[in-house]
Design a protein around this motif. Structure first.
Motif, PDB file in Angstrom:
ATOM      1  N   LEU A 177      48.575  54.631  33.057  1.00 49.07           N
ATOM      2  CA  LEU A 177      48.534  52.525  32.841  1.00 49.07           C
ATOM      3  C   LEU A 177      50.046  52.016  33.143  1.00 49.07           C
ATOM      4  CD1 LEU A 177      48.188  50.358  30.176  1.00 49.07           C
ATOM      5  CD2 LEU A 177      49.282  52.116  28.806  1.00 49.07           C
ATOM      6  N   PHE A 178      51.049  53.153  33.186  1.00 43.98           N
ATOM      7  CA  PHE A 178      51.847  52.859  34.450  1.00 43.98           C
ATOM      8  C   PHE A 178      52.232  52.343  35.414  1.00 43.98           C
ATOM      9  CE2 PHE A 178      56.023  54.407  37.135  1.00 43.98           C
ATOM     10  CZ  PHE A 178      57.395  53.489  36.319  1.00 43.98           C
ATOM     11  N   LEU A 179      51.583  53.605  36.337  1.00 44.81           N
ATOM     12  CA  LEU A 179      51.444  52.341  37.525  1.00 44.81           C
ATOM     13  C   LEU A 179      50.815  50.922  37.479  1.00 44.81           C
ATOM     14  CD1 LEU A 179      50.527  55.473  39.255  1.00 44.81           C
ATOM     15  CD2 LEU A 179      52.637  54.538  39.793  1.00 44.81           C
ATOM     16  N   VAL A 180      49.540  50.881  36.631  1.00 46.56           N
ATOM     17  CA  VAL A 180      48.977  49.017  37.243  1.00 46.56           C
ATOM     18  C   VAL A 180      49.781  48.506  36.323  1.00 46.56           C
ATOM     19  CG1 VAL A 180      46.909  47.787  35.721  1.00 46.56           C
ATOM     20  CG2 VAL A 180      46.778  50.491  37.284  1.00 46.56           C
ATOM     21  N   THR A 181      50.371  48.682  35.103  1.00 42.86           N
ATOM     22  CA  THR A 181      51.432  47.606  34.495  1.00 42.86           C
ATOM     23  C   THR A 181      52.561  47.523  35.049  1.00 42.86           C
ATOM     24  OG1 THR A 181      50.766  48.514  32.798  1.00 42.86           O
ATOM     25  CG2 THR A 181      52.442  46.870  32.461  1.00 42.86           C
ATOM     26  N   ARG A 182      53.315  48.494  35.990  1.00 45.85           N
ATOM     27  CA  ARG A 182      54.335  48.229  37.202  1.00 45.85           C
ATOM     28  C   ARG A 182      53.882  47.546  38.194  1.00 45.85           C
ATOM     29  NH1 ARG A 182      57.021  53.058  40.600  1.00 45.85           N
ATOM     30  NH2 ARG A 182      54.856  53.089  41.811  1.00 45.85           N
ATOM     31  N   LEU A 218      41.199  43.587  41.236  1.00 45.77           N
ATOM     32  CA  LEU A 218      41.035  41.936  41.013  1.00 45.77           C
ATOM     33  C   LEU A 218      42.506  40.325  41.501  1.00 45.77           C
ATOM     34  CD1 LEU A 218      38.458  42.002  37.897  1.00 45.77           C
ATOM     35  CD2 LEU A 218      37.759  40.951  40.059  1.00 45.77           C
ATOM     36  N   LEU A 219      43.076  41.281  41.410  1.00 47.33           N
ATOM     37  CA  LEU A 219      44.668  40.544  40.802  1.00 47.33           C
ATOM     38  C   LEU A 219      45.556  40.809  41.635  1.00 47.33           C
ATOM     39  CD1 LEU A 219      44.727  41.311  36.981  1.00 47.33           C
ATOM     40  CD2 LEU A 219      43.225  39.280  38.296  1.00 47.33           C
ATOM     41  N   ASP A 220      45.622  41.292  42.906  1.00 45.07           N
ATOM     42  CA  ASP A 220      46.544  42.381  43.369  1.00 45.07           C
ATOM     43  C   ASP A 220      46.533  41.672  44.630  1.00 45.07           C
ATOM     44  OD1 ASP A 220      49.127  43.684  43.833  1.00 45.07           O
ATOM     45  OD2 ASP A 220      48.441  45.234  44.703  1.00 45.07           O
ATOM     46  N   GLY A 221      44.922  41.262  45.014  1.00 45.79           N
ATOM     47  CA  GLY A 221      45.287  40.432  46.314  1.00 45.79           C
ATOM     48  C   GLY A 221      44.714  40.870  47.582  1.00 45.79           C
ATOM     49  N   ALA A 222      44.851  40.338  48.512  1.00 40.94           N
ATOM     50  CA  ALA A 222      44.339  41.389  50.015  1.00 40.94           C
ATOM     51  C   ALA A 222      45.042  42.262  50.523  1.00 40.94           C
ATOM     52  CB  ALA A 222      43.113  40.641  50.775  1.00 40.94           C
ATOM     53  N   ARG A 223      44.860  43.689  50.744  1.00 40.70           N
ATOM     54  CA  ARG A 223      46.388  44.117  51.343  1.00 40.70           C
ATOM     55  C   ARG A 223      46.033  45.207  52.245  1.00 40.70           C
ATOM     56  NH1 ARG A 223      49.252  47.276  48.164  1.00 40.70           N
ATOM     57  NH2 ARG A 223      48.047  47.182  47.169  1.00 40.70           N
ATOM     58  N   ARG A 274      42.333  47.371  47.853  1.00 45.11           N
ATOM     59  CA  ARG A 274      41.324  46.911  46.709  1.00 45.11           C
ATOM     60  C   ARG A 274      39.526  47.908  46.717  1.00 45.11           C
ATOM     61  NH1 ARG A 274      37.500  43.524  47.565  1.00 45.11           N
ATOM     62  NH2 ARG A 274      37.518  42.545  49.415  1.00 45.11           N
ATOM     63  N   HIS A 275      39.540  48.536  47.849  1.00 46.02           N
ATOM     64  CA  HIS A 275      38.583  48.914  48.187  1.00 46.02           C
ATOM     65  C   HIS A 275      39.193  49.780  47.303  1.00 46.02           C
ATOM     66  CE1 HIS A 275      37.706  46.264  51.819  1.00 46.02           C
ATOM     67  NE2 HIS A 275      37.152  46.116  50.522  1.00 46.02           N
ATOM     68  N   GLY A 276      39.757  51.570  47.775  1.00 45.38           N
ATOM     69  CA  GLY A 276      40.646  52.049  46.760  1.00 45.38           C
ATOM     70  C   GLY A 276      40.727  52.149  45.602  1.00 45.38           C
ATOM     71  N   HIS A 277      40.950  50.615  44.946  1.00 42.53           N
ATOM     72  CA  HIS A 277      40.869  50.715  43.883  1.00 42.53           C
ATOM     73  C   HIS A 277      39.761  50.714  43.251  1.00 42.53           C
ATOM     74  CE1 HIS A 277      44.782  48.467  44.375  1.00 42.53           C
ATOM     75  NE2 HIS A 277      45.660  49.575  44.651  1.00 42.53           N
ATOM     76  N   LEU A 278      38.549  49.929  43.681  1.00 44.60           N
ATOM     77  CA  LEU A 278      37.238  49.556  43.256  1.00 44.60           C
ATOM     78  C   LEU A 278      36.656  51.393  43.442  1.00 44.60           C
ATOM     79  CD1 LEU A 278      36.191  46.479  44.946  1.00 44.60           C
ATOM     80  CD2 LEU A 278      36.513  46.898  42.459  1.00 44.60           C
ATOM     81  N   TYR A 279      37.178  52.353  43.807  1.00 39.71           N
ATOM     82  CA  TYR A 279      36.354  53.206  44.205  1.00 39.71           C
ATOM     83  C   TYR A 279      36.418  54.299  43.184  1.00 39.71           C
ATOM     84  CZ  TYR A 279      34.211  51.351  48.459  1.00 39.71           C
ATOM     85  OH  TYR A 279      33.142  50.701  49.700  1.00 39.71           O
ATOM     86  N   ALA A 280      38.350  54.455  42.874  1.00 40.47           N
ATOM     87  CA  ALA A 280      38.394  54.791  42.112  1.00 40.47           C
ATOM     88  C   ALA A 280      38.131  55.016  41.113  1.00 40.47           C
ATOM     89  CB  ALA A 280      40.119  55.081  42.450  1.00 40.47           C
ATOM     90  N   ALA A 281      37.773  53.412  40.404  1.00 39.66           N
ATOM     91  CA  ALA A 281      37.766  53.294  38.852  1.00 39.66           C
ATOM     92  C   ALA A 281      36.454  53.742  39.012  1.00 39.66           C
ATOM     93  CB  ALA A 281      38.034  51.569  38.901  1.00 39.66           C
ATOM     94  N   TYR A 282      35.376  53.584  40.087  1.00 38.10           N
ATOM     95  CA  TYR A 282      33.994  53.656  39.696  1.00 38.10           C
ATOM     96  C   TYR A 282      34.189  55.602  38.817  1.00 38.10           C
ATOM     97  CZ  TYR A 282      32.763  49.188  40.536  1.00 38.10           C
ATOM     98  OH  TYR A 282      33.363  47.598  41.012  1.00 38.10           O
ATOM     99  N   ALA A 283      34.549  56.330  40.496  1.00 35.76           N
ATOM    100  CA  ALA A 283      34.911  57.446  40.185  1.00 35.76           C
ATOM    101  C   ALA A 283      35.192  57.743  38.734  1.00 35.76           C
ATOM    102  CB  ALA A 283      35.554  57.879  41.405  1.00 35.76           C
ATOM    103  N   ARG A 324      50.219  36.833  37.753  1.00 39.73           N
ATOM    104  CA  ARG A 324      49.676  38.696  37.868  1.00 39.73           C
ATOM    105  C   ARG A 324      49.793  39.022  36.520  1.00 39.73           C
ATOM    106  NH1 ARG A 324      51.009  42.212  42.666  1.00 39.73           N
ATOM    107  NH2 ARG A 324      52.809  42.023  41.755  1.00 39.73           N
ATOM    108  N   ARG A 325      50.868  38.712  35.647  1.00 42.27           N
ATOM    109  CA  ARG A 325      51.624  39.384  34.873  1.00 42.27           C
ATOM    110  C   ARG A 325      50.894  38.832  33.744  1.00 42.27           C
ATOM    111  NH1 ARG A 325      56.623  41.411  32.450  1.00 42.27           N
ATOM    112  NH2 ARG A 325      56.971  41.006  30.137  1.00 42.27           N
TER     113      ARG A 325
END
Length: 645
Positions: A114-119, A168-173, A253-262, A390-391
């Motif tokens: 929660l800290f990392l996402v909100t930051r 969804l919100l952090d853009g393509a990096r 974002r692929h890492g974010h998605l895969y981590a979320a699903y895991a 984004r906020r």
């Protein structure tokens, strides 16, 4: 180490400082903690990590994660080798700590997520505040100190929702290289997530193959046909690794998605589908509300479903092959579908069928931050002028997370107080964002009236807690008809904490700096709940003290009988040694005496209100030898009588 990583490490230290102090001092609480702890102990006794057992019957109500965590932690602390013994479990000061530690660590990782996402999506200040609020709310604070299935599910669900929001919100990096090895190419974040998925699923598949191979099915000429399922599954996983190469190295974002699903797969392995359902509802609700239809293509839902299946599937398949249709019928039919329909259990309270039920539990569970919740929700509904996109979007995600969580669990037929816990993370994020706004001078005209409304809410809440301090403990345990021991009076410190929280909110309507009082109230409630509250209450909700008395006083052949008792602690604390007599009649006590001819006394543990019933069940000669051995618990009592008249 760069500043963001140092800050993340500091956040993890704070999360651990919230969940760990005093973790092992209160005894395990019946029935849920000792239930899962006993199943974990049986994993070690039976040396079987697939087929779960409770006492003399199969354990089919929950998946395997909680017993696995408890079993692994007990062994890591040098306890329960081969299942252990009652004197070992009751005598060690590490038993409760070991059982709870994995669940506390899961909660700490949820706070860090929660800290990392909100930051990333809002600000550093909002991130620290969201962590503090979520960590010190009464419900998640107490849940982090319970060895029950809900803690990991809440942590993984909240982290998964946050990671989906990032995707969804952090853009393509571009995906960054995170781990470098000497002589090896660097590993990106998505690749590390992929490796963790492969290790988690592959380990289960390999163990499942070995296990099923050592438990052959009849026929097939000695070749177990069940291996025909596990073998292709392992080959399919290896093929999946090769195919995923084209996905992993491109975008963060692929890492974010895969981590979320895991994480959602781990949540299913911990408590079944509720966390997965809430995350899916939150993501879909955000896409619909924001009309971001193209996001449905970017979230790779089919990949996500596959990840959930390869993580949560192996144990479920192994159990279905091991126990057959009976397990599927009870586990899926009764405990999944039956609970959803309300046919399996009830919360033993009138009024649980209304929407108000969970709103009331959130009023208690959000303390001491409850007075700020109306203003935080109002800000999310109306928005803040000039807020970064984004906020603002993260604020709306958090609002959907909270509201859909409340609606989803209200719609589930079976209702317990703690079922609403997954919604608390969204509310904590909203409150953290609102406090950060207030500290920066961003106020709205509605904030003042909503703060006064929140402050007024503390009055009925304080009245309820004064009448029944067990309300806090009932947020995370079962049976809401157990009375609070009249000898324990914790009302003065609790009243002071609630008064401070309400006063801080009322004053903040005009002076935002008064919110420092809310932080002080949070610290005080943390000290109160983690310390004197749980330490005073737990002995009356558990049986460790009675089991210790039994082992101290018994003769070498004296048995312990659980008479009209099914609170689970009687089994765990005796390592399954207890004789269970659930029918509770005179014949059962005579039978226990007859089956132990070398015993000098028969010990009986039962509910305190049944003490005289035990005495009345004895014949006159044995009744004369009846003694109360331990009545330190308000709920349970240990008595004994001479075996021979």
């Amino acid at each position: 180490m760069r500043a963001p990583r140092l800050e993340a490490l500091a956040a993890l230290v704070l999360a651990l400082a919230i969940v760990l102090p005093g973790l092992g001092r209160p005894t395990l609480i019946d029935p849920w903690e000792t239930h899962y702890a006993e199943v974990g102990r049986r994993v070690l006794e039976d040396a079987d990590w697939v087929r779960l057992q409770w006492a003399d019957e199969g354990f089919r109500s929950k998946p395997a994660l909680a017993p696995w965590l408890i079993a692994a932690s007990l062994r890591a602390h040098g306890l329960a080798e081969g299942g252990g013994t009652g004197p070992e479990l009751t005598g060690s000061r590490w038993t409760a700590w070991a059982a709870r530690l994995p669940f506390a660590l899961a909660s700490a990782l949820g706070l860090l997520a929660l800290f990392l996402v909100t930051r990333r999506l809002a600000s550093r200040g909002a991130a620290w505040l969201a962590l503090l609020v979520n960590g010190t709310c009464a419900l998640p604070l107490l849940l982090s100190r319970q060895a029950i299935t809900d803690g990991p599910m809440v942590a993984t669900t909240g982290a998964a929702i946050g990671l989906l929001a990032l995707a969804l919100l952090d853009g393509a990096r571009p995906a960054r290289v995170i781990l470098r090895g000497r002589g090896l190419r660097g590993w990106t974040g998505p690749e590390l997530v992929q490796a963790a998925i492969v290790l988690t699923a592959g380990g289960q598949l390999i163990y499942g193959s070995i296990h099923l191979g050592s438990h052959p099915a009849p026929g097939a000429g000695g070749l177990d046909p069940r291996l025909l399922v596990i073998g292709p599954g392992l080959l399919g996983l290896l093929a999946l690794v090769a195919l995923w190469r084209r996905f992993t190295a491109r975008e963060a974002r692929h890492g974010h998605l895969y981590a979320a699903y895991a994480l959602l797969g781990v949540g299913v392995l911990g408590k079944g589908p509720p966390g997965l359902a809430l995350a899916a509802l939150t993501g879909l609700g955000f896409v619909i509300a924001e009309r971001r239809w193209r996001a449905l293509l970017r979230v790779r839902a089919l990949d996500g479903l596959l990840i959930v299946l390869v993580i949560a599937g192996p144990w479920h398949v192994a159990m279905a092959l091991e126990d057959g249709v009976g397990w599927v019928t009870e586990y899926i039919g009764h405990h999944w579908l039956g609970r959803a329909a309300g046919a399996a259990h009830s919360a033993n309270e009138a009024g649980t069928e209304t929407f108000r039920y969970y709103v009331e539990q959130l009023g208690y569970g959000l303390l001491p931050w409850t007075p700020l919740a109306p203003a935080a929700i109002g800000a999310a509904i109306t928005g803040r002028p000039g807020e970064p996109p984004r906020r603002a979007a993260w604020r709306r995600v958090a609002l959907l997370w909270a509201l859909l969580g409340l609606a989803f669990f209200t719609g589930v037929g079976t209702r317990f107080h703690h079922y609403v816990a997954p919604a608390v993370g969204g509310l904590a994020a909203l409150i953290g964002l609102w406090i950060d706004d207030a500290a920066r001078g961003r106020r709205a005209p509605a904030d003042g009236p909503l703060l006064l409304l929140g402050a007024a809410l503390t009055v009925p809440i304080a009245r309820d807690l004064a009448a029944d301090p067990a309300i806090f403990l009932e947020l995370v345990t079962y049976r809401y008809d157990r009375p609070w021991p009249p000898s324990i009076d914790l009302r003065p410190p609790l009243a002071a904490i609630l008064a401070l929280a309400g006063l801080a909110a009322a004053l903040a309507a005009r002076w935002p700096r008064a919110l420092a009082g809310s932080v002080a109230a949070a610290g005080a409630l943390w000290l109160f709940l983690a310390g004197p509250y749980l330490e005073a209450a737990a002995p009356h909700w558990g049986q460790r003290a009675l089991a210790r008395t039994y082992y101290r006083e018994r003769g070498p052949d004296d048995p312990l009988v659980a008479w009209q008792l099914y609170w689970r602690g009687e089994v765990f604390w005796t390592a399954g040694e207890v004789i269970q007599q659930r029918q509770g009649d005179a014949a059962s006590l005579r039978d226990a005496a007859a089956r132990h001819p070398d015993a000098s006394r028969i010990y009986v543990v039962t509910e305190a209100g049944r003490r005289e019933a035990v005495r009345a069940s004895l014949d006159p000669a044995r009744r004369a030898s009846f003694e109360v051995e331990d009545k330190s618990s308000h709920k349970f009592v240990l008595v004994s009588f001479a075996r021979a008249p």
